[in-house]
Motif scaffolding. Structure first.
Motif, PDB file in Angstrom:
ATOM      1  N   GLN A 131      13.669 -11.391   0.077  1.00 30.84           N
ATOM      2  CA  GLN A 131      13.919  -9.960   0.169  1.00 30.84           C
ATOM      3  C   GLN A 131      12.785  -9.177  -0.484  1.00 30.84           C
ATOM      4  O   GLN A 131      12.330  -8.152   0.048  1.00 30.84           O
ATOM      5  N   ARG A 133       9.617 -10.158  -0.934  1.00 29.54           N
ATOM      6  CA  ARG A 133       8.375 -10.307  -0.172  1.00 29.54           C
ATOM      7  C   ARG A 133       8.439  -9.697   1.222  1.00 29.54           C
ATOM      8  O   ARG A 133       7.407  -9.352   1.797  1.00 29.54           O
ATOM      9  N   GLY A 134       9.641  -9.641   1.786  1.00 32.42           N
ATOM     10  CA  GLY A 134       9.755  -9.244   3.181  1.00 32.42           C
ATOM     11  C   GLY A 134       9.270 -10.328   4.119  1.00 32.42           C
ATOM     12  O   GLY A 134       8.870 -10.072   5.254  1.00 32.42           O
ATOM     13  N   TYR A 266       3.922  -6.322  -1.625  1.00 31.44           N
ATOM     14  CA  TYR A 266       5.295  -6.812  -1.516  1.00 31.44           C
ATOM     15  C   TYR A 266       6.188  -5.984  -2.426  1.00 31.44           C
ATOM     16  O   TYR A 266       5.701  -5.214  -3.244  1.00 31.44           O
ATOM     17  N   LYS A 268       8.201  -3.635  -1.237  1.00 31.73           N
ATOM     18  CA  LYS A 268       7.882  -2.314  -0.698  1.00 31.73           C
ATOM     19  C   LYS A 268       9.114  -1.407  -0.649  1.00 31.73           C
ATOM     20  O   LYS A 268       9.603  -1.035   0.418  1.00 31.73           O
TER      21      LYS A 268
END
Length: 311
Positions: A131, A133-134, A266, A268
Motif C-alpha cells: 500500500q 509503495r503502490g 512512494y 504518495k
C-alpha cells in the motif's frame, strides 16, 4: 528564560530513517521525547498531525510537524547549530548525498534485507508496504535477486571505504557530519537485520572502524511519551512558523496559496493546506484537524511534489 521546546520524534526503533535523526540527536546532545508508533498502519494518533503523510519518522515541536528526514535535520541544525553537521563546509554536498543514500543505496539495502529474511516477513507487513509503495512488495523476487543485491551493496560500501581510505576519520574530514549520518543509515540497517553482516563488511576495514565510531555516538537523552499525549500537546499548542515568501519560486507560489504536497517516489498521500512559508528547500502549510486543531506541516522541496489544490 523560557524552557526549551519539547522535541518529539514519532518513530519505531527498527526504522533506518529514524536512526539518522537519532544519531543527529546524539551528535548535538539534544534531549528528545520518543513516541513509538506501529511499523504498519493504522496510526490513529499520528495521522491527525500529518494530514495523512505516513512515512517514518515525523518530528513534532508543539503544533509544528516536520515530515521527512531532510526537513527534520534542517530544523535541528537551525535550532541547535553547534556542533554543526557541516564542520568541513560541506553543506551542499551533504544535503545532496541523501539523494544517493535514501534512494538507490536504500532500495538496494531494502531488497537485500527482505530478500534474506524471506519467509520471516509477516504477511501484514507485506500488505502494508504494498500500500505504501503502490506496487507489489515481492519478497520472492528479492530473494532471487540476492546475488545482484550483494554486488550492488558491495559497490556502495566500497565508495565509503575509498573516501575513508585517505586516513580521514569521517567522510568529509576530521569531524562527523551529515554525510556520515546519511551513509551510516544503510550500514546500520544491514547490521541490525542480517546475521552475516560482519562477513559482508570484512574487507572494508575503514568502514567497520567508522561505523563503530558512529555507533558509539549514541542517541543522547531519550524519554518516552504516548501517541495520545503527543496529539494532545499539538491540540493545545499554536504553530510558531512565521510567514516567509520565496521571491524566486519558479511557479510564483506565495503564502496563502492552497496546495497539495506528496512524495514523488512512494507513499504518495496528498496533504492539503495553505502555504505559510516556502524557500528553495522547504515548504510549510497550515491545516486544521478536528483532533489536532491548527497545525503547520513542514516538507522538503527535493523529492516532493507541490500541486495546486482545487478549491
Amino acid at each position: 528564560m523560557p524552557a526549551a521546546p519539547l522535541i518529539i520524534l514519532h518513530h519505531f526503533d527498527q526504522s533506518p530513517f529514524s536512526e539518522k535523526v537519532r544519531i543527529v540527536f546524539g551528535l548535538k546532545q539534544v534531549e528528545w521525547t520518543s513516541v513509538l508508533i506501529s511499523r504498519i498502519m493504522p496510526r490513529p494518533d499520528l495521522m491527525p498531525l500529518t494530514g495523512g503523510y505516513r512515512r517514518t519518522p515525523v518530528m513534532q515541536i508543539g503544533a509544528d510537524i516536520y515530515c521527512d528526514t531532510q526537513v527534520i535535520i534542517r530544523e535541528l541544525e537551525r535550532r541547535v547549530p553547534e556542533p554543526t553537521l557541516f564542520p568541513d563546509r560541506s553543506e551542499g554536498l551533504a544535503w545532496a548525498s541523501a539523494m544517493w543514500t535514501d534512494r538507490s543505496f536504500f532500495q538496494n539495502t531494502v531488497n537485500l534485507v527482505f530478500g534474506s529474511l524471506a519467509d520471516k516477513v509477516p504477511q501484514e507487513f507485506i500488505a502494508d508496504r504494498e500500500q505504501l509503495r503502490g506496487a507489489r512488495f515481492d519478497v520472492a523476487a528479492m530473494t532471487s535477486a540476492i546475488p545482484q543485491m550483494r554486488d550492488q551493496f558491495r559497490a556502495h560500501v566500497h565508495w565509503i571505504e575509498t573516501q575513508l581510505g585517505s586516513g580521514r576519520a569521517w567522510i568529509t574530514g576530521d569531524k562527523p557530519g551529515l554525510c556520515d549520518v546519511n551513509a551510516y543509515m544503510n550500514i546500520w540497517y544491514v547490521r541490525a537485520n542480517l546475521a552475516d553482516a560482519l562477513e559482508m563488511l570484512a574487507e572494508f576495514g575503514h568502514v567497520r572502524a567508522w561505523e563503530a565510531r558512529l555507533r558509539a555516538i549514541g542517541h543522547s537523552s531519550r524519554s518516552e511519551m504516548s501517541p495520545a499525549d503527543a496529539l494532545e500537546i499539538a491540540a493545545r499548542a499554536v504553530p510558531q512558523t512565521a510567514e516567509l515568501t520565496d521571491p524566486g519560486d519558479p511557479n510564483g507560489r506565495r503564502p496563502g496559496d492552497r496546495v497539495e504536497i506528496m512524495p514523488d517516489d512512494y507513499g504518495k498521500v496528498k496533504v492539503s493546506g495553505k502555504i505559510v512559508a516556502l524557500s528553495p528547500q522547504h515548504i510549510a502549510i497550515r491545516r486544521h484537524d478536528p483532533r489536532a486543531g491548527e497545525v503547520v506541516v513542514h516538507f522538503p522541496r527535493a523529492g516532493f511534489l507541490v500541486i495546486p489544490a482545487l478549491v
